[in-house]
Design an enzyme around this catalytic site. Structure first.
Site, PDB file in Angstrom:
ATOM      1  N   ASP A  97       0.509  -1.179   0.108  1.00 46.40           N
ATOM      2  CA  ASP A  97      -0.143  -0.270   0.219  1.00 46.40           C
ATOM      3  C   ASP A  97       1.520   1.328   0.072  1.00 46.40           C
ATOM      4  OD1 ASP A  97      -2.235   1.644   0.051  1.00 46.40           O
ATOM      5  OD2 ASP A  97      -2.377   1.257   2.310  1.00 46.40           O
ATOM      6  N   ASP A 277      -2.336   6.459  -5.649  1.00 45.43           N
ATOM      7  CA  ASP A 277      -2.126   5.382  -5.165  1.00 45.43           C
ATOM      8  C   ASP A 277      -2.673   4.168  -5.506  1.00 45.43           C
ATOM      9  OD1 ASP A 277      -3.089   4.495  -2.559  1.00 45.43           O
ATOM     10  OD2 ASP A 277      -5.206   5.178  -2.763  1.00 45.43           O
TER      11      ASP A 277
END
Ligand SMILES: *[C@@H]1O[C@H](CO)[C@@H](O)[C@H](O)[C@H]1NC(C)=O
Ligand SMILES: *[C@@H]1O[C@H](CO)[C@@H](O)[C@H](O)[C@H]1NC(C)=O
Ligand SMILES: CC(=O)N[C@H]1CO[C@H](CO)[C@@H](O)[C@@H]1O
Length: 405
Positions: A97, A277
């Site tokens: 992440d 992201d």
């Protein structure tokens, strides 16, 4: 003369090395596998938006600092790395992440204490929107791959977690500032990320990572990789162009950049800040920009998927959607703007429809975070997250203009 000319590049290179991190090909690659898991009644967009709301909430200040994102395990598409911790190492399946920075284990498989485990007195907690974990911070040996071993990496060991099924935790590779507020007793203490420690310990020569994905065509591709310490030139074409991390908050707390977007010669989004992201499936743009895009493409809203839908005629007429970052234009081709048709039914859509991957961020621009370039973008462009020089880079790849969707 000839000699002098050939020596010059070598001297320049030596000077660059002395001056600090330099882009080179000395990296170690960690393979990442894609997990596709669309369950429940929420649409892809609803799943992404839960994460986005948590990201937005950071701008309300330090009290919200620990609130980072929706558990990436709830995402339709997530990328997982097999990470060894301890000695002998236990292998944990961790979500990769870039939108959070704590590394932790214990969601499914419990942490196994070995001779290298050192328990600290620090309680740790991170809330990710609709999921969370809390527990105790340890240090332990973390093995990412052969040659990527981190002694005394600080990791969270969950005693409680919610919202993470089918994974053991997260490897957070966002900027270290996102760990602020996560240690309960020492909220201002930052926890160095795995990338930071690999660099500090001299294992990698540049404090950066390069990420390569390929467009999704089936539910179980294993085509992702993270290069630690350099860029993998076999994964991109041309060169990497960099842009500084934006000074705009809250985007600048993440891998945030300034970007403008145009479609068919018309501005869709004026230059503004947003983030890159890996934990977001689609591409999100501010509502005013989204309205312009919808009008320009003629797309209609589809309730079952939450996405925009175009007819075959409209698809044939689609133009590139141009992302301008640091003066370089990254063209998202018509094929790159659609959801892979082989996976339409996997997200609740109809096999014969054509859905767009550009979705509504839900608020007009001016929020300090007006777009998210998620997987749909990152599968078309190689991305580089350079902690040392506080910049983000992109390059085209063999898949930039692929028509796999
Ligand atoms: C898929 O998601 C559901 C709901 O979140 C979860 O129960 C299940 O374990 C997940 N499956 C995998 C393989 O991750
Ligand atoms: C990004 O945009 C903001 C707002 O327009 C501006 O203040 C800033 O200088 C730009 N560049 C960077 C690197 O933040
Ligand atoms: C280039 C590459 O590695 N492609 C692979 C992508 O993933 C599929 C499914 O795992 C493989 O079949 C391809 O070889």
């Amino acid at each position: 003369m000839v000699l002098a000319l050939t020596l010059l590049p070598a001297i320049l290179l030596a000077l660059c090395v002395a001056a600090g991190p330099v882009l080179d090909d000395s990296f170690v690659s960690l393979p990442i596998s894609r997990r596709f898991n669309f369950t429940g009644s929420a649409t892809v967009v609803q799943k992404d938006l839960a994460r986005i709301q948590a990201i937005q909430s950071r701008k309300s200040g330090v009290s919200a600092r620990a609130v980072i994102s929706e558990p990436v395990s709830n995402q339709v598409v997530s990328y997982i790395a097999a990470v060894g911790i301890g000695s002998p190492a236990t292998t944990y399946q961790l979500i990769v992440d870039t939108g959070s920075s704590n590394t932790w284990v214990g969601a499914e498989q419990k942490y196994v204490v070995t001779s290298t485990s050192v328990k600290s007195t620090q309680a740790v907690a991170v809330s990710y929107g609709s999921g969370s974990f809390s527990g105790t911070e340890y240090t332990d040996t973390v093995t990412l791959a052969t040659g990527l071993v981190i002694p005394a990496q600080s990791i969270g060991v969950a005693s409680k977690s919610s919202g993470f099924s089918g994974v053991d935790g997260i490897m957070g590779i966002g900027p270290v500032d996102l760990t602020e507020g996560t240690l309960i007793k020492s909220p201002t203490t930052l926890i160095p990320t795995v990338t930071d420690n690999l660099f500090k310990q001299g294992t990698i020569t540049s404090d950066l990572i390069g990420i390569s994905f390929e467009p999704i065509t089936s539910e179980d591709d294993n085509n992702g990789s993270i290069a630690f310490g350099g860029t993998d030139s076999t994964k991109f074409t041309g060169s990497v162009a960099f842009t500084p991390v934006t000074s705009t908050s809250p985007a600048g707390d993440y891998w945030g950049i300034n970007q403008s977007i145009s479609y068919n010669g018309a501005t869709i989004l004026t230059s503004t800040a947003g983030i890159v992201d890996t934990g977001t499936t689609l591409i999100y743009i501010a509502s005013n920009a989204f309205d312009l895009y919808q009008t320009a493409t003629g797309a209609t809203a589809d309730a079952s998927t939450g996405l925009l839908k175009v007819t075959a005629t409209q698809f044939a007429a689609l133009e590139n959607l141009n992302f301008v970052i640091g003066g370089v234009t990254y063209a998202l081709t018509p094929n790159a703007q659609i959801w892979p048709r082989s996976l339409n039914t996997a997200i609740g859509g109809s096999a014969s429809s054509i859905y767009l991957v550009v979705a509504n961020w839900g608020a007009p621009e001016g929020e300090g975070l007006d777009f998210i370039n998620g997987y749909a973008f990152l599968e078309r462009f190689y991305s580089v997250f350079d902690t040392g020089n506080k910049q983000v880079g992109f390059a085209t790849t063999a898949f930039t203009t692929a028509t796999t969707n």
